[in-house]
Design a protein around this motif. Structure first.
Motif, PDB file in Angstrom:
ATOM      1  N   GLY A  26       0.802  -1.208   0.000  1.00  0.00           N
ATOM      2  CA  GLY A  26       0.000   0.000   0.000  1.00  0.00           C
ATOM      3  C   GLY A  26       0.836   1.260   0.000  1.00  0.00           C
ATOM      4  N   LEU A  27       2.165   1.151   0.060  1.00  0.00           N
ATOM      5  CA  LEU A  27       3.012   2.323   0.186  1.00  0.00           C
ATOM      6  C   LEU A  27       3.027   3.179  -1.062  1.00  0.00           C
ATOM      7  N   ALA A  28       2.901   2.531  -2.220  1.00  0.00           N
ATOM      8  CA  ALA A  28       2.977   3.294  -3.459  1.00  0.00           C
ATOM      9  C   ALA A  28       1.619   3.323  -4.124  1.00  0.00           C
ATOM     10  N   ALA A  29       1.275   4.468  -4.627  1.00  0.00           N
ATOM     11  CA  ALA A  29      -0.007   4.589  -5.309  1.00  0.00           C
ATOM     12  C   ALA A  29       0.108   4.110  -6.730  1.00  0.00           C
ATOM     13  N   CYS A  30      -1.062   3.848  -7.331  1.00  0.00           N
ATOM     14  CA  CYS A  30      -1.056   3.486  -8.741  1.00  0.00           C
ATOM     15  C   CYS A  30      -0.485   4.644  -9.523  1.00  0.00           C
ATOM     16  N   GLY A  31       0.215   4.307 -10.605  1.00  0.00           N
ATOM     17  CA  GLY A  31       0.743   5.392 -11.404  1.00  0.00           C
ATOM     18  C   GLY A  31       1.490   4.872 -12.584  1.00  0.00           C
ATOM     19  N   SER A  32       1.659   5.710 -13.562  1.00  0.00           N
ATOM     20  CA  SER A  32       2.370   5.341 -14.773  1.00  0.00           C
ATOM     21  C   SER A  32       3.309   6.458 -15.136  1.00  0.00           C
ATOM     22  N   SER A 114      -1.904  -3.490  -6.445  1.00  0.00           N
ATOM     23  CA  SER A 114      -1.372  -2.271  -5.839  1.00  0.00           C
ATOM     24  C   SER A 114      -0.934  -1.233  -6.859  1.00  0.00           C
ATOM     25  N   GLY A 115      -1.135  -1.523  -8.142  1.00  0.00           N
ATOM     26  CA  GLY A 115      -0.787  -0.545  -9.159  1.00  0.00           C
ATOM     27  C   GLY A 115       0.690  -0.476  -9.476  1.00  0.00           C
ATOM     28  N   PHE A 116       1.439  -1.507  -9.115  1.00  0.00           N
ATOM     29  CA  PHE A 116       2.874  -1.511  -9.373  1.00  0.00           C
ATOM     30  C   PHE A 116       3.215  -1.995 -10.777  1.00  0.00           C
ATOM     31  N   VAL A 117       2.335  -2.810 -11.371  1.00  0.00           N
ATOM     32  CA  VAL A 117       2.584  -3.322 -12.725  1.00  0.00           C
ATOM     33  C   VAL A 117       1.353  -3.056 -13.588  1.00  0.00           C
ATOM     34  N   ASP A 118       1.584  -2.949 -14.901  1.00  0.00           N
ATOM     35  CA  ASP A 118       0.553  -2.511 -15.841  1.00  0.00           C
ATOM     36  C   ASP A 118      -0.252  -3.649 -16.442  1.00  0.00           C
ATOM     37  N   HIS A 326       5.608 -18.347 -13.138  1.00  0.00           N
ATOM     38  CA  HIS A 326       6.544 -17.235 -13.040  1.00  0.00           C
ATOM     39  C   HIS A 326       6.496 -16.457 -14.348  1.00  0.00           C
ATOM     40  N   ALA A 327       6.320 -15.154 -14.235  1.00  0.00           N
ATOM     41  CA  ALA A 327       6.018 -14.349 -15.410  1.00  0.00           C
ATOM     42  C   ALA A 327       6.818 -13.061 -15.421  1.00  0.00           C
ATOM     43  N   LEU A 328       6.787 -12.400 -16.582  1.00  0.00           N
ATOM     44  CA  LEU A 328       7.367 -11.079 -16.739  1.00  0.00           C
ATOM     45  C   LEU A 328       6.286 -10.036 -16.533  1.00  0.00           C
ATOM     46  N   TYR A 329       6.604  -9.006 -15.747  1.00  0.00           N
ATOM     47  CA  TYR A 329       5.658  -7.936 -15.447  1.00  0.00           C
ATOM     48  C   TYR A 329       6.267  -6.592 -15.828  1.00  0.00           C
ATOM     49  N   LEU A 330       5.432  -5.709 -16.357  1.00  0.00           N
ATOM     50  CA  LEU A 330       5.864  -4.385 -16.808  1.00  0.00           C
ATOM     51  C   LEU A 330       5.654  -3.371 -15.691  1.00  0.00           C
ATOM     52  N   SER A 331       6.729  -2.782 -15.220  1.00  0.00           N
ATOM     53  CA  SER A 331       6.643  -1.819 -14.120  1.00  0.00           C
ATOM     54  C   SER A 331       5.812  -0.610 -14.514  1.00  0.00           C
ATOM     55  N   SER A 332       4.901  -0.221 -13.637  1.00  0.00           N
ATOM     56  CA  SER A 332       4.093   0.974 -13.876  1.00  0.00           C
ATOM     57  C   SER A 332       4.933   2.242 -13.861  1.00  0.00           C
ATOM     58  N   PHE A 333       6.144   2.148 -13.312  1.00  0.00           N
ATOM     59  CA  PHE A 333       6.989   3.321 -13.187  1.00  0.00           C
ATOM     60  C   PHE A 333       8.054   3.400 -14.278  1.00  0.00           C
ATOM     61  N   SER A 334       8.038   2.441 -15.192  1.00  0.00           N
ATOM     62  CA  SER A 334       8.985   2.457 -16.310  1.00  0.00           C
ATOM     63  C   SER A 334       8.741   3.669 -17.201  1.00  0.00           C
ATOM     64  N   GLU A 335       9.812   4.222 -17.726  1.00  0.00           N
ATOM     65  CA  GLU A 335       9.724   5.320 -18.682  1.00  0.00           C
ATOM     66  C   GLU A 335       9.955   4.834 -20.109  1.00  0.00           C
ATOM     67  N   LYS A 336      10.047   3.513 -20.274  1.00  0.00           N
ATOM     68  CA  LYS A 336      10.346   2.927 -21.590  1.00  0.00           C
ATOM     69  C   LYS A 336       9.446   1.714 -21.820  1.00  0.00           C
ATOM     70  N   LYS A 337       8.165   1.929 -21.700  1.00  0.00           N
ATOM     71  CA  LYS A 337       7.234   0.811 -21.657  1.00  0.00           C
ATOM     72  C   LYS A 337       7.112   0.063 -22.983  1.00  0.00           C
ATOM     73  N   ASP A 338       7.108   0.790 -24.094  1.00  0.00           N
ATOM     74  CA  ASP A 338       6.988   0.107 -25.383  1.00  0.00           C
ATOM     75  C   ASP A 338       8.166  -0.832 -25.617  1.00  0.00           C
ATOM     76  N   ALA A 339       9.361  -0.337 -25.368  1.00  0.00           N
ATOM     77  CA  ALA A 339      10.556  -1.162 -25.545  1.00  0.00           C
ATOM     78  C   ALA A 339      10.558  -2.316 -24.555  1.00  0.00           C
ATOM     79  N   ALA A 340      10.127  -2.038 -23.329  1.00  0.00           N
ATOM     80  CA  ALA A 340      10.090  -3.086 -22.309  1.00  0.00           C
ATOM     81  C   ALA A 340       9.140  -4.207 -22.715  1.00  0.00           C
ATOM     82  N   TYR A 341       7.978  -3.837 -23.247  1.00  0.00           N
ATOM     83  CA  TYR A 341       7.033  -4.878 -23.659  1.00  0.00           C
ATOM     84  C   TYR A 341       7.568  -5.664 -24.855  1.00  0.00           C
ATOM     85  N   GLN A 342       8.271  -5.000 -25.753  1.00  0.00           N
ATOM     86  CA  GLN A 342       8.864  -5.738 -26.874  1.00  0.00           C
ATOM     87  C   GLN A 342       9.788  -6.835 -26.368  1.00  0.00           C
TER      88      GLN A 342
END
Length: 442
Positions: A26-32, A114-118, A326-342
């Motif tokens: 609960g420490l971090a709010a949802c965000g992108s 908790s809004g940590f991953v997209d 076990h999976a790969l998750y995209l951080s909501s705080f990433s600044e490079k989301k398109d590349a990360a998802y690729q």
């Protein structure tokens, strides 16, 4: 709950140890953070991953991805037991240090809540060249889907099953695998006493925390129990106490010496080196059982469902075998989301997964085409049918998940250890665990 490495010391899983740190989700709010306009140019993404063979498989092929996309990838690997704390610290600080994290669905569900991953749905159509959601084996993708969202791409998965020595069962006149918990105990007694204690009737993980809780959860459900009752934590229910008493007595009477300290690897070694007649653990153990260079029991192992104690076991839903992914998750705080998802889509693609099956231990491959492929059948034929049957009935809710998961697993694991060590009865230990959880979680 981990996996596969060329050397067993590097293999992790729920089987190998979720770190027991409080999930302050609960420490971090949802965000992108970030615009997502990053798919080309000199982009570098950072991935925090488990130190296992699946990660080695990516590294072996990474230059091809980087050359094709222009995206540079830094993969930082840590032991699974250290990973949860590091990921949580990163998320709680809303850090952009890691664009992608690699962990199991028990934690991933809590991170998403908790809004940590997209949610990944918006990214899928742009990266169909690598993989699309419908290519994954459905049971493996399901733990990362809820209410129309898909928030993780599965890298490897597993269920749980009973593994038993067919040669010893024949020698001691035991007619097939046990189908009830009473039959399991009788088989353990017969072989333990018949061998004069030279062979333990059964070996299980007895170490605290997730190590013992992961396989023990199958006992809990075998006796008709759950971690919750009416949506409230109830780890001291009558069924839970009965399962803990049975588990404790089984290991005290027919388990190997030192079993209270066994983690996934120690338990695996005890079984593959002929010290025990049975074990209940992850389906990922199959390749190690059948490896003639590492196992003295190769070709002498049978695979069966975990037996039930109750007379009317469910065929699906709340079953007593796990479904852990076990999976790969995209951080909501990433600044490079398109590349990360690729990268995520490439890392779980058919070409990459097939290479893993052909060159390493990748029994947990997650694409339907790979699981049903010739290379997979050739390598894992001795137990493929039994494994797929377990996966098809695997229980997504086998372990507690979400924000309270770590606290529940920690307290129950400590209760099991106290019971096995003789420090408290199973009932008293679980009652103390329930009270501790009520205090911690309100």
């Amino acid at each position: 709950m981990s996996i596969t490495a060329p050397a067993s010391r590097r293999l992790t899983r729920v089987g190998a140890g979720i770190a027991v740190v409080p999930l302050f989700l609960g420490l971090a709010a949802c965000g992108s953070a970030g615009s997502g306009e990053d798919s080309g140019g000199d982009v570098t993404i950072n991935v925090l991953a488990e130190d296992i063979s699946y990660t080695d498989n990516w590294k072996a092929q990474l230059s091809e991805f980087e050359e094709a996309t222009g995206i540079k990838v830094n993969i930082e690997t840590v032991p699974y037991s250290d990973q949860a704390a590091k990921i949580l610290l990163n998320f709680s600080q809303r850090s952009t240090d890691y664009d992608v994290v690699f962990t199991d669905n028990t934690y991933g569900t809590g991170y998403f809540e908790s809004g940590f991953v997209d949610d990944l749905t918006e990214y899928e159509s742009t990266d169909d060249e690598f993989v699309s959601f419908d290519e994954f084996y459905a049971p493996y993708l399901a733990p990362m889907q809820t209410d129309g969202t898909t928030f993780g791409l599965p890298v490897y998965g597993e269920s749980t099953w009973l593994m038993y020595r067919t040669d010893l069962f024949e020698e001691y006149g035991i007619d097939g695998p046990p189908e009830t918990m009473d039959e399991l105990e009788e088989a353990a007694r017969t072989i333990s006493e018949g061998s004069g204690g030279e062979v333990a009737g059964i070996s299980l993980r007895g170490a605290p925390g997730i190590q013992s809780v992961y396989p023990w959860a199958g006992f809990l459900r075998s006796f008709g129990g759950d971690f919750y009752e009416d949506d409230k934590i109830a780890v001291d229910s009558d069924e839970s106490v009965e399962a803990a008493e049975f588990w404790t007595d089984l290991l005290e009477n027919y388990g190997p010496a030192g079993v209270g300290n066994f983690d996934w690897e120690q338990n695996r070694i005890a079984f593959t080196q002929g010290s025990a007649a049975m074990t209940i653990d992850a389906t990922a153990n199959g390749p190690f059982n059948e490896d003639p260079e590492a196992s003295v029991i190769a070709g002498k192992v049978g695979y069966a469902p975990v037996p039930y104690a109750i007379s009317d076991p469910p065929e699906s839903g709340n079953t007593n075998n796990s479904l852990n992914v076990h999976a790969l998750y995209l951080s909501s705080f990433s600044e490079k989301k398109d590349a990360a998802y690729q990268f995520m889509a490439w890392a779980t693609s058919e070409e990459v997964q097939t290479h893993g099956v052909e060159t390493s231990e990748a029994v947990g491959a997650t694409l339907q085409s790979v699981i049903e492929g010739d290379a997979y059948a050739e390598k894992y034929g001795p137990f493929q049918e039994a494994m797929l049957a377990q996966l098809a009935t695997g229980n997504i809710d086998y372990l507690p998940a979400g924000q309270d998961a770590n606290s529940i697993i920690t307290e129950v694991g400590q209760a099991l250890s106290r019971s096995l060590a003789g420090e408290a009865s199973a009932k008293d230990a679980l009652t103390a665990a329930q009270k501790a959880l009520e205090t911690q979680l309100g």
